[in-house]
Design a protein around this motif. Structure first.
Motif, mmCIF file in Angstrom:
data_model
loop_
_atom_site.group_PDB
_atom_site.id
_atom_site.type_symbol
_atom_site.label_atom_id
_atom_site.label_comp_id
_atom_site.label_asym_id
_atom_site.label_seq_id
_atom_site.Cartn_x
_atom_site.Cartn_y
_atom_site.Cartn_z
ATOM 1 N N ALA A 290 -59.542 -26.444 26.302
ATOM 2 C CA ALA A 290 -60.859 -26.375 25.672
ATOM 3 C C ALA A 290 -61.935 -25.849 26.619
ATOM 4 N N VAL A 291 -61.746 -26.057 27.939
ATOM 5 C CA VAL A 291 -62.750 -25.575 28.895
ATOM 6 C C VAL A 291 -62.315 -24.280 29.585
ATOM 7 N N GLY A 292 -61.249 -23.663 29.071
ATOM 8 C CA GLY A 292 -60.832 -22.369 29.588
ATOM 9 C C GLY A 292 -59.992 -22.419 30.841
ATOM 10 N N LEU A 293 -59.379 -23.576 31.119
ATOM 11 C CA LEU A 293 -58.497 -23.716 32.273
ATOM 12 C C LEU A 293 -57.060 -23.497 31.812
ATOM 13 N N PRO A 294 -56.369 -22.476 32.325
ATOM 14 C CA PRO A 294 -55.052 -22.105 31.769
ATOM 15 C C PRO A 294 -53.906 -22.976 32.264
ATOM 16 N N LEU A 295 -54.036 -24.278 32.086
ATOM 17 C CA LEU A 295 -53.006 -25.233 32.494
ATOM 18 C C LEU A 295 -52.660 -26.110 31.299
ATOM 19 N N ILE B 89 -36.434 -24.484 20.950
ATOM 20 C CA ILE B 89 -36.817 -23.316 21.750
ATOM 21 C C ILE B 89 -37.631 -22.340 20.919
ATOM 22 N N SER B 90 -37.169 -22.017 19.727
ATOM 23 C CA SER B 90 -37.903 -21.065 18.885
ATOM 24 C C SER B 90 -39.261 -21.637 18.487
ATOM 25 N N SER B 91 -39.316 -22.955 18.230
ATOM 26 C CA SER B 91 -40.580 -23.594 17.880
ATOM 27 C C SER B 91 -41.564 -23.527 19.038
ATOM 28 N N ALA B 92 -41.068 -23.809 20.239
ATOM 29 C CA ALA B 92 -41.943 -23.800 21.412
ATOM 30 C C ALA B 92 -42.484 -22.400 21.691
ATOM 31 N N TYR B 93 -41.631 -21.403 21.563
ATOM 32 C CA TYR B 93 -42.081 -20.023 21.772
ATOM 33 C C TYR B 93 -43.165 -19.637 20.755
ATOM 34 N N GLU B 94 -42.920 -19.933 19.489
ATOM 35 C CA GLU B 94 -43.876 -19.535 18.454
ATOM 36 C C GLU B 94 -45.182 -20.306 18.594
ATOM 37 N N ALA B 95 -45.091 -21.602 18.833
ATOM 38 C CA ALA B 95 -46.304 -22.403 19.038
ATOM 39 C C ALA B 95 -47.053 -21.923 20.278
ATOM 40 N N GLY B 96 -46.315 -21.584 21.317
ATOM 41 C CA GLY B 96 -46.946 -21.091 22.535
ATOM 42 C C GLY B 96 -47.701 -19.800 22.309
ATOM 43 N N ARG B 97 -47.178 -18.909 21.475
ATOM 44 C CA ARG B 97 -47.873 -17.660 21.162
ATOM 45 C C ARG B 97 -49.178 -17.945 20.431
ATOM 46 N N VAL B 98 -49.129 -18.900 19.494
ATOM 47 C CA VAL B 98 -50.343 -19.283 18.766
ATOM 48 C C VAL B 98 -51.407 -19.784 19.738
ATOM 49 N N ILE B 99 -50.995 -20.649 20.639
ATOM 50 C CA ILE B 99 -51.926 -21.227 21.619
ATOM 51 C C ILE B 99 -52.498 -20.141 22.531
ATOM 52 N N ARG B 100 -51.627 -19.299 23.043
ATOM 53 C CA ARG B 100 -52.068 -18.252 23.979
ATOM 54 C C ARG B 100 -53.024 -17.277 23.293
ATOM 55 N N ASP B 101 -52.730 -16.916 22.055
ATOM 56 C CA ASP B 101 -53.564 -15.942 21.351
ATOM 57 C C ASP B 101 -54.961 -16.471 21.071
ATOM 58 N N ARG B 102 -55.115 -17.778 20.975
ATOM 59 C CA ARG B 102 -56.425 -18.355 20.684
ATOM 60 C C ARG B 102 -57.149 -18.833 21.940
ATOM 61 N N PHE B 103 -56.517 -18.690 23.094
ATOM 62 C CA PHE B 103 -57.120 -19.160 24.339
ATOM 63 C C PHE B 103 -58.429 -18.423 24.605
ATOM 64 N N GLY B 104 -59.502 -19.180 24.829
ATOM 65 C CA GLY B 104 -60.814 -18.598 25.072
ATOM 66 C C GLY B 104 -61.557 -18.178 23.826
ATOM 67 N N MET B 105 -60.998 -18.432 22.646
ATOM 68 C CA MET B 105 -61.641 -18.009 21.394
ATOM 69 C C MET B 105 -61.696 -19.154 20.387
ATOM 70 N N LEU B 106 -61.945 -20.361 20.845
ATOM 71 C CA LEU B 106 -61.929 -21.520 19.963
ATOM 72 C C LEU B 106 -63.181 -21.578 19.098
ATOM 73 N N ASN B 107 -62.973 -21.985 17.858
ATOM 74 C CA ASN B 107 -64.088 -22.197 16.935
ATOM 75 C C ASN B 107 -64.403 -23.667 16.746
ATOM 76 N N GLN B 108 -63.418 -24.526 17.022
ATOM 77 C CA GLN B 108 -63.603 -25.941 16.734
ATOM 78 C C GLN B 108 -62.967 -26.787 17.826
ATOM 79 N N VAL B 109 -63.789 -27.621 18.457
ATOM 80 C CA VAL B 109 -63.329 -28.604 19.433
ATOM 81 C C VAL B 109 -64.028 -29.915 19.109
ATOM 82 N N ARG B 110 -63.265 -30.989 19.021
ATOM 83 C CA ARG B 110 -63.904 -32.280 18.747
ATOM 84 C C ARG B 110 -63.210 -33.382 19.545
#
Length: 268
Positions: A96-101, A14-35
């Motif tokens: 990666a394409v900005g779809l929040p799913l 649970i704590s891992s999922a919450y922390e990882a989720g915050r990382v993901i949410r904070d970077r949503f729409g601001m990606l520097n690298q997609v491959r």
């Protein structure tokens, strides 16, 4: 001993999922690298790697002897009866394409049996947790698939493996389901479809040759919410492994979905 491990693992997951989720949410729409990471067009971003690092660090700091199979890092081998299945960002193509799913998926397997599942949806802040034999919850509230009367046309989720793209049998079955259902849904984020089924917003899910780190969290949550999971012959699906061709639904709709799949596979 097993119950104690699962109890501690629940808090870690649970704590891992919450922390990882915050990382993901904070970077949503601001990606520097997609491959692209394979020939099927599947994507990976820096958010995948950052979220994965958070989860792996937390698991390894508490359970250094456990085996881990993670979406990007691959197999972190250990001789253990416990295996963690980690998909730090299920739905990377959407992300990666900005779809929040998208969601974080963590499963703990004891021997061959999933015993703990955690799915966290960062954008809606829904946290799903299931323990084998203990039911499923969303944000602490019990989740139940519920009962429903006879189906004329169903709302169906379709999940296929990346390698299935040009499979003629899959295309035939997919087309039949689409034509025969009220809605056929493909979200590019399977865990979201599993949680929709668990809370009763889908009638069933059909899986065509798709196994990955995200599969078993959804299966356990649906089963603990009162749903059934079977193969295309109607045999109950248990454990892990193989190349899953599966149906998940309410028990009263078992015949409906078996007939739907058989008709699709037998069409000329």
């Amino acid at each position: 001993m097993e119950q104690q491990v699962v109890r501690i693992a629940r808090e870690v997951a649970i704590s891992s999922a919450y922390e990882a989720g915050r990382v993901i949410r904070d970077r949503f729409g601001m990606l520097n690298q997609v491959r692209e990471k394979d020939e099927h067009g599947d994507l990976v971003t820096e958010a995948d790697h950052m979220a994965e690092a958070v989860i792996l660090h937390k698991i390894q700091s508490v359970f250094p002897g456990h085996r881990i199979q993670s979406e990007e890092a691959g197999e972190i081998a250990a001789s253990s009866e416990w295996t963690w299945l980690v998909d730090p960002l299920d739905g990377t193509n959407n992300y990666a394409v900005g779809l929040p799913l998208f969601a974080v998926s963590i499963t703990l397997v004891h021997h061959d049996n999933p015993v703990l599942a955690v799915i966290f949806e960062p954008m809606t802040e829904r946290l799903y947790v299931a323990e084998a034999g203990e039911g499923a919850t969303c944000n602490g509230n019990r989740v139940a698939i519920g009962e429903r009367g006879a189906l004329a046309k169903a709302r169906v989720g379709w999940i296929q493996g990346h390698q299935v793209q040009h499979d003629e049998t899959a295309a035939k079955l997919r087309h039949h389901i689409d034509a025969s259902s009220r809605r056929m849904m493909r979200l590019w984020a399977p865990t979201l479809q599993w949680t929709m089924l668990a809370r009763g917003d889908l009638d069933g899910i059909i899986v065509y040759n798709s196994e990955g780190e995200d599969l078993y969290s959804g299966l356990l949550i649906v089963q603990e919410a009162g749903g059934i999971v079977m193969d295309y012959e109607g045999n109950p699906f248990t454990g892990t492994g193989g190349r899953p061709y599966l149906i998940a639904c309410r028990s009263e709709h078992r015949s409906y979905f078996l007939d739907l799949v058989r008709e699709g596979l037998n069409k000329r």
